[in-house]
Design a protein around this motif. Sequence first.
Motif, PDB file in Angstrom:
ATOM      1  N   TRP A  13       0.863  -1.186   0.000  1.00 44.81           N
ATOM      2  CA  TRP A  13       0.000   0.000   0.000  1.00 44.81           C
ATOM      3  C   TRP A  13       0.894   1.230   0.000  1.00 44.81           C
ATOM      4  O   TRP A  13       1.953   1.237   0.623  1.00 44.81           O
ATOM      5  CB  TRP A  13      -0.882   0.037   1.245  1.00 44.81           C
ATOM      6  CG  TRP A  13      -1.982  -0.958   1.235  1.00 44.81           C
ATOM      7  CD1 TRP A  13      -3.256  -0.757   0.806  1.00 44.81           C
ATOM      8  CD2 TRP A  13      -1.932  -2.316   1.659  1.00 44.81           C
ATOM      9  NE1 TRP A  13      -3.990  -1.915   0.936  1.00 44.81           N
ATOM     10  CE2 TRP A  13      -3.196  -2.885   1.455  1.00 44.81           C
ATOM     11  CE3 TRP A  13      -0.925  -3.119   2.183  1.00 44.81           C
ATOM     12  CZ2 TRP A  13      -3.499  -4.202   1.763  1.00 44.81           C
ATOM     13  CZ3 TRP A  13      -1.213  -4.439   2.491  1.00 44.81           C
ATOM     14  CH2 TRP A  13      -2.482  -4.953   2.281  1.00 44.81           C
ATOM     15  N   GLY A  14       0.457   2.269  -0.688  1.00 46.60           N
ATOM     16  CA  GLY A  14       1.228   3.500  -0.745  1.00 46.60           C
ATOM     17  C   GLY A  14       0.360   4.710  -0.461  1.00 46.60           C
ATOM     18  O   GLY A  14      -0.843   4.700  -0.697  1.00 46.60           O
ATOM     19  N   ALA A  15       0.991   5.747   0.052  1.00 48.36           N
ATOM     20  CA  ALA A  15       0.327   7.028   0.291  1.00 48.36           C
ATOM     21  C   ALA A  15       0.995   8.050  -0.625  1.00 48.36           C
ATOM     22  O   ALA A  15       2.218   8.196  -0.618  1.00 48.36           O
ATOM     23  CB  ALA A  15       0.479   7.447   1.752  1.00 48.36           C
ATOM     24  N   PHE A  16       0.181   8.734  -1.407  1.00 47.06           N
ATOM     25  CA  PHE A  16       0.706   9.668  -2.397  1.00 47.06           C
ATOM     26  C   PHE A  16       0.111  11.053  -2.216  1.00 47.06           C
ATOM     27  O   PHE A  16      -1.009  11.205  -1.738  1.00 47.06           O
ATOM     28  CB  PHE A  16       0.342   9.193  -3.814  1.00 47.06           C
ATOM     29  CG  PHE A  16       1.028   7.925  -4.224  1.00 47.06           C
ATOM     30  CD1 PHE A  16       2.213   7.979  -4.934  1.00 47.06           C
ATOM     31  CD2 PHE A  16       0.493   6.686  -3.900  1.00 47.06           C
ATOM     32  CE1 PHE A  16       2.854   6.817  -5.327  1.00 47.06           C
ATOM     33  CE2 PHE A  16       1.123   5.515  -4.287  1.00 47.06           C
ATOM     34  CZ  PHE A  16       2.299   5.576  -4.997  1.00 47.06           C
ATOM     35  N   LEU A  62       3.898  12.141  -5.859  1.00 42.78           N
ATOM     36  CA  LEU A  62       4.932  11.989  -4.841  1.00 42.78           C
ATOM     37  C   LEU A  62       4.547  10.897  -3.836  1.00 42.78           C
ATOM     38  O   LEU A  62       3.489  10.978  -3.198  1.00 42.78           O
ATOM     39  CB  LEU A  62       5.141  13.321  -4.110  1.00 42.78           C
ATOM     40  CG  LEU A  62       6.185  13.331  -3.006  1.00 42.78           C
ATOM     41  CD1 LEU A  62       7.578  13.077  -3.575  1.00 42.78           C
ATOM     42  CD2 LEU A  62       6.132  14.671  -2.275  1.00 42.78           C
ATOM     43  N   LEU A  63       5.400   9.888  -3.695  1.00 40.60           N
ATOM     44  CA  LEU A  63       5.181   8.830  -2.715  1.00 40.60           C
ATOM     45  C   LEU A  63       5.610   9.341  -1.344  1.00 40.60           C
ATOM     46  O   LEU A  63       6.767   9.699  -1.141  1.00 40.60           O
ATOM     47  CB  LEU A  63       5.995   7.585  -3.097  1.00 40.60           C
ATOM     48  CG  LEU A  63       5.911   6.404  -2.145  1.00 40.60           C
ATOM     49  CD1 LEU A  63       4.487   5.856  -2.070  1.00 40.60           C
ATOM     50  CD2 LEU A  63       6.887   5.315  -2.579  1.00 40.60           C
ATOM     51  N   LEU A  64       4.655   9.375  -0.399  1.00 43.00           N
ATOM     52  CA  LEU A  64       4.935   9.857   0.951  1.00 43.00           C
ATOM     53  C   LEU A  64       5.315   8.729   1.896  1.00 43.00           C
ATOM     54  O   LEU A  64       6.065   8.920   2.843  1.00 43.00           O
ATOM     55  CB  LEU A  64       3.709  10.583   1.513  1.00 43.00           C
ATOM     56  CG  LEU A  64       3.113  11.694   0.659  1.00 43.00           C
ATOM     57  CD1 LEU A  64       1.898  12.288   1.346  1.00 43.00           C
ATOM     58  CD2 LEU A  64       4.142  12.755   0.338  1.00 43.00           C
ATOM     59  N   GLY A  65       4.731   7.547   1.656  1.00 47.91           N
ATOM     60  CA  GLY A  65       5.004   6.412   2.520  1.00 47.91           C
ATOM     61  C   GLY A  65       4.416   5.151   1.917  1.00 47.91           C
ATOM     62  O   GLY A  65       3.615   5.207   0.986  1.00 47.91           O
ATOM     63  N   SER A 105       8.215   9.108   4.671  1.00 44.89           N
ATOM     64  CA  SER A 105       9.324  10.063   4.523  1.00 44.89           C
ATOM     65  C   SER A 105       9.366  10.996   5.732  1.00 44.89           C
ATOM     66  O   SER A 105       8.343  11.339   6.318  1.00 44.89           O
ATOM     67  CB  SER A 105       9.181  10.859   3.230  1.00 44.89           C
ATOM     68  OG  SER A 105       8.057  11.706   3.293  1.00 44.89           O
ATOM     69  N   ALA A 106      10.555  11.393   6.103  1.00 44.82           N
ATOM     70  CA  ALA A 106      10.752  12.210   7.304  1.00 44.82           C
ATOM     71  C   ALA A 106       9.895  13.474   7.295  1.00 44.82           C
ATOM     72  O   ALA A 106       9.339  13.867   8.316  1.00 44.82           O
ATOM     73  CB  ALA A 106      12.228  12.559   7.456  1.00 44.82           C
ATOM     74  N   ALA A 107       9.771  14.094   6.153  1.00 43.55           N
ATOM     75  CA  ALA A 107       9.010  15.346   6.062  1.00 43.55           C
ATOM     76  C   ALA A 107       7.512  15.142   6.252  1.00 43.55           C
ATOM     77  O   ALA A 107       6.776  16.107   6.466  1.00 43.55           O
ATOM     78  CB  ALA A 107       9.262  16.001   4.701  1.00 43.55           C
ATOM     79  N   HIS A 108       7.044  13.892   6.199  1.00 48.82           N
ATOM     80  CA  HIS A 108       5.607  13.630   6.283  1.00 48.82           C
ATOM     81  C   HIS A 108       5.228  12.757   7.473  1.00 48.82           C
ATOM     82  O   HIS A 108       4.109  12.246   7.531  1.00 48.82           O
ATOM     83  CB  HIS A 108       5.131  12.989   4.972  1.00 48.82           C
ATOM     84  CG  HIS A 108       5.296  13.908   3.824  1.00 48.82           C
ATOM     85  ND1 HIS A 108       6.436  13.899   3.029  1.00 48.82           N
ATOM     86  CD2 HIS A 108       4.508  14.898   3.351  1.00 48.82           C
ATOM     87  CE1 HIS A 108       6.312  14.834   2.118  1.00 48.82           C
ATOM     88  NE2 HIS A 108       5.170  15.464   2.284  1.00 48.82           N
TER      89      HIS A 108
END
Length: 109
Positions: A2-5, A9-12, A33-36
């Motif tokens: 599963w991905g979060a976009f 941009l892939l966030l996680g 990602s650290a920023a998210h």
Amino acid sequence: LWGAFEGDLLLGFCCYKPDIAPGMGLLALMYVSAAHRRLGIGRNLTEMLVEHAKETQISSLYVTAGQQVELSIFIAVWDFCPTERPLLELLMLEPEDIHMWLEFPSPGK
């Protein structure tokens, strides 16, 4: 998987492996990602994974994790419990990690 976009941009993402033992699935990998981080992305990914696992008759989820600060938050939110009987093949791969599992309540409880 599963991905979060956000747009393209892939966030996680998180990866799941079903049936590592009878009735047990594995949360094999989780990354945001650290920023998210701390925005609920990991929680949402885990919720999707747990719902999928329940729909496929999995009754518990196993996870191994290092000593990151975020781990304590993850454990508190999801009630993962360290296991006294880790799966040997995973323990051999990740001997320094904390081995945990989460048992899903039976329907109607």
